[in-house]
Design a protein around this motif. Structure first.
Motif, short mmCIF file in Angstrom:
data_model
loop_
_atom_site.label_atom_id
_atom_site.label_comp_id
_atom_site.label_asym_id
_atom_site.label_seq_id
_atom_site.Cartn_x
_atom_site.Cartn_y
_atom_site.Cartn_z
N LYS A 98 0.83 -1.21 0.00
CA LYS A 98 0.00 0.00 0.00
C LYS A 98 0.87 1.26 0.00
N ARG A 99 1.95 1.24 0.80
CA ARG A 99 2.84 2.41 0.82
C ARG A 99 3.57 2.57 -0.51
N ARG A 100 4.04 1.46 -1.09
CA ARG A 100 4.75 1.53 -2.38
C ARG A 100 3.82 2.03 -3.48
N ARG A 116 4.43 5.32 -5.93
CA ARG A 116 4.40 5.24 -7.39
C ARG A 116 3.42 6.25 -7.98
N ARG A 117 2.28 6.42 -7.30
CA ARG A 117 1.27 7.35 -7.80
C ARG A 117 1.57 8.79 -7.43
N GLY A 118 2.52 8.97 -6.49
CA GLY A 118 2.85 10.32 -6.06
C GLY A 118 1.75 10.96 -5.23
N GLY A 119 0.98 10.15 -4.53
CA GLY A 119 -0.12 10.68 -3.69
C GLY A 119 -0.13 10.00 -2.33
N THR A 120 -1.27 10.12 -1.67
CA THR A 120 -1.41 9.51 -0.35
C THR A 120 -1.81 8.04 -0.50
#
Length: 650
Positions: free
Chosen positions: A18-20, A24-28
């Motif tokens: 979930k953190r990775r 990758r998405r550059g968001g939360t």
């Protein structure tokens, strides 16, 4: 991501994914609510997956890691890890442990591996001893379980042979000495927790308790754990007969109840669409399960399929009429009507279930003592079915004990509590059975006029519900008999000034008799109400006050209330009032409907003339007669039958 082998390791990897994914998405990080919206699962269940409280089923796990951006290689490695965790949970934790598994093929595992059991009868024998782990099973019971009610003449010798071979198999797998000969039978010397059946029952009970508290996500976790212990049908490769076959059927029924509870929890968590297919699959195997049909109707309604919900009810109604010549129960009928009316309750807010009454009075303040009596009541929890009858004279605290203990065990009766004062101490004011039935039926949500207040409707309203019913101040067994619940799921507690022996003719009764409080407990009650400092300032007067009240809880509470209302009043002053004046008048308090005089007067009115004359004589006895001067016997009674146990106090 590093590989691990436990449920917590798996949850940690999901959190890493979930953190990775967020980086990758550059968001939360994606929230549980967002995942719930994308999957149709509940946020509570998703939270359990990410915190390691529940192992996701295979299909859900695959969906979850794919949504979190795992590569195909990672998905394969994680799926393997998930399967390994699942297998480890089902296998014994480590060498040296001992496990009996009956929820599927019968297996026993010891430090040296799995025991080799040859033939269905050996597996049946071991399985039944495992069901009763720690308790002996007699030769006769084992013979019936292996060969039925008409065993062959060689059964005894064959049983000895099977016992010897099972004992050898256990020794070979590293469990010597656990199959023990005891009296006229055998026992498996294991803890109940070493048997998967006991763990299943424990998880199922915890799940039901959580469901009753409204903790649906917690309930689902426990119920999934319990159901995860099943590897097929119970005793799948055994050959149980007689009572053993009934035990296996009972396990199958317990599994179905657990599934019912699980889908109840999942519906409360909003998993309506996912529930439909699974519940329909379960109903295909057993179409007469009313509770499951009700859950299916709710799932269909909340998925926008009201017409299908009506058809589900019609299928059940036809099935019950053809197979049993009965109609669906009142709770399901109410749900059907709600679906027809398109009630919001049926569509969105949960089942329009029968009321869950909570009629128990508040617990008595400063409840003290009665440890042996509570222990006697506790035994009812291990053998559901008996009626508890708490008897004793007026003012002994029967209602206080019943309410105190009932509140301790409320979580076992999630469908509610009923309380009814039968006013049975005086035949002139005792509540008629029809009136009592009417009040209880209305509390259960059943509209009932006088003509419709029959025991059958009452029993139907309680059928398959777990309720606690407290009938206070019963005057006779006739008052109680129509109000006995229909099955062991509900508990009936009765308080009475009589022992009600006639009730035991048709029902199993657990009798608890109350007497005066011992001096130490009576003194402790006084201290709890007044405070230790106040009692310690006048210890002799406190002891005398306890004696003057004769251990009667009602008298002690009234005396303590009078003192508590006047903090500056001394105990000696009240003792003087009780010894110098009319003690019955002194043991009353303004604004309280019951006093010691009222209790005695109600009892006196029910006496026949000879006991009335005798009680009048007792009332003249001094508090501490020396030597005792007992009352004159009533005319015609022989002197040698005078009681030396007559009350000397109030």
């Amino acid at each position: 991501m590093a590989d691990g082998g436990t449920l917590q390791d798996l949850a940690r990897m999901l959190r890493q994914l979930k953190r990775r994914d967020a980086r990758r998405r550059g968001g939360t990080e994606v929230t549980y609510r967002a995942l719930a919206a994308r999957t149709g699962w509940s946020t509570g269940i998703i939270a359990h997956y990410f915190t390691g409280k529940t192992l996701p089923p295979t299909d859900r796990f695959d969906t979850l890691v794919r949504l979190l951006g795992a590569s195909p290689a990672e998905q394969g490695r994680l799926a393997t890890l998930r399967d390994r965790v699942d297998e480890d949970r089902r296998q014994p934790a480590a060498p040296g442990t001992q496990t009996v598994r009956l929820l599927g093929p019968v297996e026993v595992t010891g430090p040296r591996g799995r025991a080799t059991l040859i033939g269905g009868r050996q597996r049946t024998l071991l399985g039944l001893l495992g069901l009763r782990a720690g308790n002996p099973v007699s030769h006769a019971r084992l013979t019936e379980a292996l060969w039925g009610e008409q065993p062959p003449r060689t059964a005894t010798g064959s049983l000895y042979s099977h016992i010897a071979r099972v004992r050898q198999a256990l020794e070979d797998c590293g469990l010597p000495g656990i199959l023990v000969t005891r009296d006229s039978g055998y026992l498996l010397d294991l803890r109940p927790g070493d048997v998967d059946v006991a763990r299943f029952h424990d998880d199922a009970a915890r799940g039901r308790q959580a469901l009753a508290r409204g903790a649906a996500a917690e309930a689902a976790g426990y119920l999934l754990d319990g159901l995860g212990l099943w590897r097929g049908e119970a005793f799948e490769d055994a050959e149980p007969a007689g009572w053993a076959a009934a035990e296996v059927r009972g396990l199958a029924e317990a599994r179905m109840r657990c599934l019912d509870d699980l889908w109840d929890a999942r519906l409360r968590l909003g998993e309506h669409v996912a529930a439909v297919d699974e519940i329909e699959r379960l109903l295909a195997a057993d179409p007469g399960r009313e509770r499951l049909v009700g859950l299916l109707m709710l799932a269909l309604c909340r998925s926008g399929r009201h017409a299908d919900a009506v058809r589900a009810y019609q299928r059940l109604r036809s099935h019950l009429a053809e197979q049993l010549d009965v109609a669906p129960g009142p709770e399901l009928q109410r749900l059907h009507q709600a679906v027809l009316r398109r009630d919001a309750a049926a569509g969105f807010d949960g089942p329009p279930s029968a009321p869950r009454p909570a009629q128990l009075p508040p617990a008595a303040g400063h409840f003290t003592g009665r440890g042996p009596e509570e222990a006697a009541l506790d035994t009812l929890l291990a053998r559901p079915g008996p009626i508890a009858v708490i008897s004793g004279p007026g003012g002994m605290g029967k209602t206080a004990l019943a309410v105190h203990w009932a509140r301790r065990v409320l979580d076992r009766y999630p469908d509610g509590q009923l309380f009814l004062d039968l006013r049975g101490h005086d035949p002139a004011t005792a509540m008629p059975a029809q009136e009592a039935l009417g009040q209880l039926l209305r509390a259960l949500g059943v509209t009932a006029d006088a003509a419709a207040c029959d025991p059958g409707r009452y029993r139907s309203a309680l059928h398959e519900r777990r309720m606690l019913i407290l009938l206070d101040d019963a005057g006779s067994a006739e008052q109680v008999a129509p109000l006995v619940p229909p099955d062991a799921g509900s508990l009936l507690i009765v308080t009475s000034r009589h022992q009600l022996p006639a009730l035991a003719v048709d029902h199993e009764v657990a009798a608890v008799s109350l007497d005066a409080l011992p001096r130490a407990e009576a003194s402790l009650l006084l201290r709890r109400v007044l405070g230790h400092d106040r009692v310690d300032r006048e210890p002799e007067q406190a002891a005398l006050l306890v004696d003057l009240c004769g251990g009667l809880p009602l008298a002690l509470r009234i005396a303590a209330a009078k003192l508590a209302a006047r903090p500056l009043r001394s105990l000696a002053e009240l003792v003087g009032e009780l010894t110098g004046g009319n003690r019955l008048d002194a043991l009353s308090v303004a604004g309280h409907p019951g006093g010691v005089r009222a209790v005695f007067a109600a009892t006196y009115q029910t006496l026949s003339p000879p006991p009335r004359r005798c009680s009048g004589g007792w009332a003249t006895i001094p508090a501490r007669p020396s030597p005792p001067t007992w009352p004159r016997p009533w005319p015609g009674s022989p002197p040698h039958r005078r009681s030396t146990n007559s009350p000397r106090h109030i």
